[in-house]
Design a protein around this motif. Structure first.
Motif, PDB file in Angstrom:
ATOM      1  N   GLY A 201      24.119  16.088  16.601  1.00  0.00           N
ATOM      2  CA  GLY A 201      25.341  15.692  17.305  1.00  0.00           C
ATOM      3  C   GLY A 201      26.626  16.188  16.667  1.00  0.00           C
ATOM      4  N   ASP A 202      26.594  16.625  15.413  1.00  0.00           N
ATOM      5  CA  ASP A 202      27.809  17.133  14.760  1.00  0.00           C
ATOM      6  C   ASP A 202      28.369  18.322  15.541  1.00  0.00           C
ATOM      7  OD1 ASP A 202      27.709  15.320  12.663  1.00  0.00           O
ATOM      8  OD2 ASP A 202      26.945  16.757  11.190  1.00  0.00           O
ATOM      9  N   LEU A 203      29.699  18.381  15.641  1.00  0.00           N
ATOM     10  CA  LEU A 203      30.394  19.526  16.225  1.00  0.00           C
ATOM     11  C   LEU A 203      30.691  20.486  15.079  1.00  0.00           C
ATOM     12  CD1 LEU A 203      31.579  20.679  18.859  1.00  0.00           C
ATOM     13  CD2 LEU A 203      33.755  19.617  18.219  1.00  0.00           C
ATOM     14  N   VAL A 204      30.223  21.729  15.203  1.00  0.00           N
ATOM     15  CA  VAL A 204      30.265  22.698  14.104  1.00  0.00           C
ATOM     16  C   VAL A 204      30.989  23.964  14.544  1.00  0.00           C
ATOM     17  CG1 VAL A 204      28.806  24.124  12.588  1.00  0.00           C
ATOM     18  CG2 VAL A 204      28.144  21.769  13.118  1.00  0.00           C
ATOM     19  N   VAL A 205      31.695  24.579  13.600  1.00  0.00           N
ATOM     20  CA  VAL A 205      32.372  25.853  13.830  1.00  0.00           C
ATOM     21  C   VAL A 205      31.987  26.812  12.705  1.00  0.00           C
ATOM     22  CG1 VAL A 205      34.312  24.786  15.040  1.00  0.00           C
ATOM     23  CG2 VAL A 205      34.472  25.171  12.569  1.00  0.00           C
ATOM     24  N   TYR A 206      32.272  28.088  12.915  1.00  0.00           N
ATOM     25  CA  TYR A 206      32.056  29.092  11.885  1.00  0.00           C
ATOM     26  C   TYR A 206      33.413  29.503  11.333  1.00  0.00           C
ATOM     27  CZ  TYR A 206      30.873  33.413   9.540  1.00  0.00           C
ATOM     28  OH  TYR A 206      30.726  34.395   8.583  1.00  0.00           O
ATOM     29  N   PHE A 207      33.494  29.654  10.015  1.00  0.00           N
ATOM     30  CA  PHE A 207      34.751  30.058   9.401  1.00  0.00           C
ATOM     31  C   PHE A 207      34.489  30.841   8.122  1.00  0.00           C
ATOM     32  CE2 PHE A 207      38.673  28.750   6.885  1.00  0.00           C
ATOM     33  CZ  PHE A 207      39.480  29.692   7.474  1.00  0.00           C
ATOM     34  N   ASP A 208      34.707  32.143   8.178  1.00  0.00           N
ATOM     35  CA  ASP A 208      34.679  33.043   7.028  1.00  0.00           C
ATOM     36  C   ASP A 208      33.452  32.857   6.130  1.00  0.00           C
ATOM     37  OD1 ASP A 208      35.547  35.114   5.428  1.00  0.00           O
ATOM     38  OD2 ASP A 208      37.198  34.012   4.511  1.00  0.00           O
ATOM     39  N   GLY A 209      32.279  32.824   6.763  1.00  0.00           N
ATOM     40  CA  GLY A 209      31.040  32.760   5.992  1.00  0.00           C
ATOM     41  C   GLY A 209      30.386  31.404   5.950  1.00  0.00           C
ATOM     42  N   PHE A 210      31.013  30.407   6.527  1.00  0.00           N
ATOM     43  CA  PHE A 210      30.498  29.043   6.456  1.00  0.00           C
ATOM     44  C   PHE A 210      30.428  28.401   7.834  1.00  0.00           C
ATOM     45  CE2 PHE A 210      32.462  29.955   2.414  1.00  0.00           C
ATOM     46  CZ  PHE A 210      31.589  29.426   1.492  1.00  0.00           C
ATOM     47  N   PHE A 211      29.379  27.624   8.060  1.00  0.00           N
ATOM     48  CA  PHE A 211      29.350  26.699   9.181  1.00  0.00           C
ATOM     49  C   PHE A 211      29.899  25.389   8.648  1.00  0.00           C
ATOM     50  CE2 PHE A 211      25.823  29.445  10.854  1.00  0.00           C
ATOM     51  CZ  PHE A 211      26.452  29.793  12.037  1.00  0.00           C
ATOM     52  N   LEU A 212      30.886  24.822   9.348  1.00  0.00           N
ATOM     53  CA  LEU A 212      31.560  23.604   8.911  1.00  0.00           C
ATOM     54  C   LEU A 212      31.704  22.627  10.073  1.00  0.00           C
ATOM     55  CD1 LEU A 212      34.491  25.458   7.125  1.00  0.00           C
ATOM     56  CD2 LEU A 212      32.589  24.313   5.963  1.00  0.00           C
ATOM     57  N   ARG A 213      31.799  21.349   9.755  1.00  0.00           N
ATOM     58  CA  ARG A 213      32.110  20.371  10.796  1.00  0.00           C
ATOM     59  C   ARG A 213      33.518  20.662  11.299  1.00  0.00           C
ATOM     60  NH1 ARG A 213      29.101  17.571   7.155  1.00  0.00           N
ATOM     61  NH2 ARG A 213      27.267  16.549   8.011  1.00  0.00           N
ATOM     62  N   ALA A 214      33.694  20.631  12.607  1.00  0.00           N
ATOM     63  CA  ALA A 214      34.993  20.968  13.209  1.00  0.00           C
ATOM     64  C   ALA A 214      36.109  20.078  12.677  1.00  0.00           C
ATOM     65  CB  ALA A 214      34.917  20.874  14.727  1.00  0.00           C
ATOM     66  N   GLU A 215      35.794  18.845  12.336  1.00  0.00           N
ATOM     67  CA  GLU A 215      36.829  17.923  11.867  1.00  0.00           C
ATOM     68  C   GLU A 215      37.050  17.965  10.352  1.00  0.00           C
ATOM     69  OE1 GLU A 215      32.970  15.675  11.759  1.00  0.00           O
ATOM     70  OE2 GLU A 215      33.924  16.956  13.232  1.00  0.00           O
ATOM     71  N   ALA A 216      36.430  18.931   9.674  1.00  0.00           N
ATOM     72  CA  ALA A 216      36.610  19.045   8.219  1.00  0.00           C
ATOM     73  C   ALA A 216      38.096  19.184   7.893  1.00  0.00           C
ATOM     74  CB  ALA A 216      35.841  20.253   7.688  1.00  0.00           C
ATOM     75  N   ASP A 217      38.510  18.530   6.818  1.00  0.00           N
ATOM     76  CA  ASP A 217      39.911  18.624   6.416  1.00  0.00           C
ATOM     77  C   ASP A 217      40.014  18.823   4.905  1.00  0.00           C
ATOM     78  OD1 ASP A 217      39.184  16.084   5.554  1.00  0.00           O
ATOM     79  OD2 ASP A 217      40.645  15.026   6.766  1.00  0.00           O
ATOM     80  N   ASN A 218      41.232  19.107   4.466  1.00  0.00           N
ATOM     81  CA  ASN A 218      41.517  19.356   3.051  1.00  0.00           C
ATOM     82  C   ASN A 218      40.545  20.382   2.455  1.00  0.00           C
ATOM     83  OD1 ASN A 218      43.674  17.490   3.011  1.00  0.00           O
ATOM     84  ND2 ASN A 218      42.168  15.839   2.926  1.00  0.00           N
ATOM     85  N   LEU A 219      40.507  21.551   3.080  1.00  0.00           N
ATOM     86  CA  LEU A 219      39.574  22.597   2.681  1.00  0.00           C
ATOM     87  C   LEU A 219      40.169  23.537   1.638  1.00  0.00           C
ATOM     88  CD1 LEU A 219      38.304  23.526   6.204  1.00  0.00           C
ATOM     89  CD2 LEU A 219      36.908  22.591   4.400  1.00  0.00           C
ATOM     90  N   GLU A 220      39.446  23.735   0.580  1.00  0.00           N
ATOM     91  CA  GLU A 220      39.707  24.763  -0.416  1.00  0.00           C
ATOM     92  C   GLU A 220      38.448  25.607  -0.401  1.00  0.00           C
ATOM     93  OE1 GLU A 220      42.555  25.061  -2.138  1.00  0.00           O
ATOM     94  OE2 GLU A 220      43.374  23.246  -1.227  1.00  0.00           O
ATOM     95  N   LEU A 221      38.549  26.839   0.068  1.00  0.00           N
ATOM     96  CA  LEU A 221      37.356  27.600   0.376  1.00  0.00           C
ATOM     97  C   LEU A 221      37.529  29.076   0.043  1.00  0.00           C
ATOM     98  CD1 LEU A 221      34.657  27.920   2.066  1.00  0.00           C
ATOM     99  CD2 LEU A 221      36.088  27.728   4.084  1.00  0.00           C
TER     100      LEU A 221
END
Length: 164
Positions: free
Chosen positions: A98-118
């Motif tokens: 059920g998690d909503l996931v996106v792709y971002f620069d090499g990573f699959f992440l939860r769409a609601e992820a916040d405070n990212l240092e990546l």
């Protein structure tokens, strides 16, 4: 049975019109602003979409990777397939159905992820919230940020830092 990523919707940017698009193994190029650094490719039509939902499917990771690589015309040698299947198993373990996931620069992440240092494949990112999340409210936010060449080039990691 395996947890995997299925196209969640046609919100924001979605060129895939498949009824049940499954996420392809990321194939990010050296021009992530073209969409390869923040969109997900469909294993069937090869067109991109933004949001995936974690679902359970009746395939193993080896079967998923083999089918994806065959449809893309890529090598299906056991070593290549197993390596990608192992990567998928590792990536998917932290997601829940059920998690909503996106792709971002090499990573699959939860769409609601916040405070990212990546440290991504191409760039170093420091974000209060993913542009994908902002795009759920204001669709133009995704292209305004991640479709902007300067966003990526101003954060580009030196080649010697990239871990391959």
């Amino acid at each position: 049975m395996a947890k995997y990523l299925e196209k969640a919707n046609n919100e924001t940017l979605s060129f895939c019109q498949c009824e049940r698009g499954l996420a392809s193994i990321p194939g990010q190029l050296d021009c992530p602003w073209c969409g390869c650094g923040y969109l997900i490719a469909c294993t069937y039509c090869r067109k991109a979409f933004t949001y995936a939902r974690v679902v359970e499917i009746d395939l193993s990771y080896v079967e998923i990777v083999t089918a994806d690589r065959k449809r893309g015309g890529y090598d299906t040698a056991t070593g290549v397939v197993q390596s990608q299947a192992d990567w998928l198993a590792h990536v998917m373990k932290d997601f829940e159905i059920g998690d909503l996931v996106v792709y971002f620069d090499g990573f699959f992440l939860r769409a609601e992820a916040d405070n990212l240092e990546l440290d991504g494949l191409f760039a170093t990112h420091s974000l209060a919230r993913l542009p994908h999340h902002d795009a759920l409210i204001e669709p133009a936010a995704l292209l305004a940020t991640l479709g902007n060449v300067e966003y990526w080039l101003s954060r580009e990691r030196p080649i010697c830092e990239i871990d391959n």
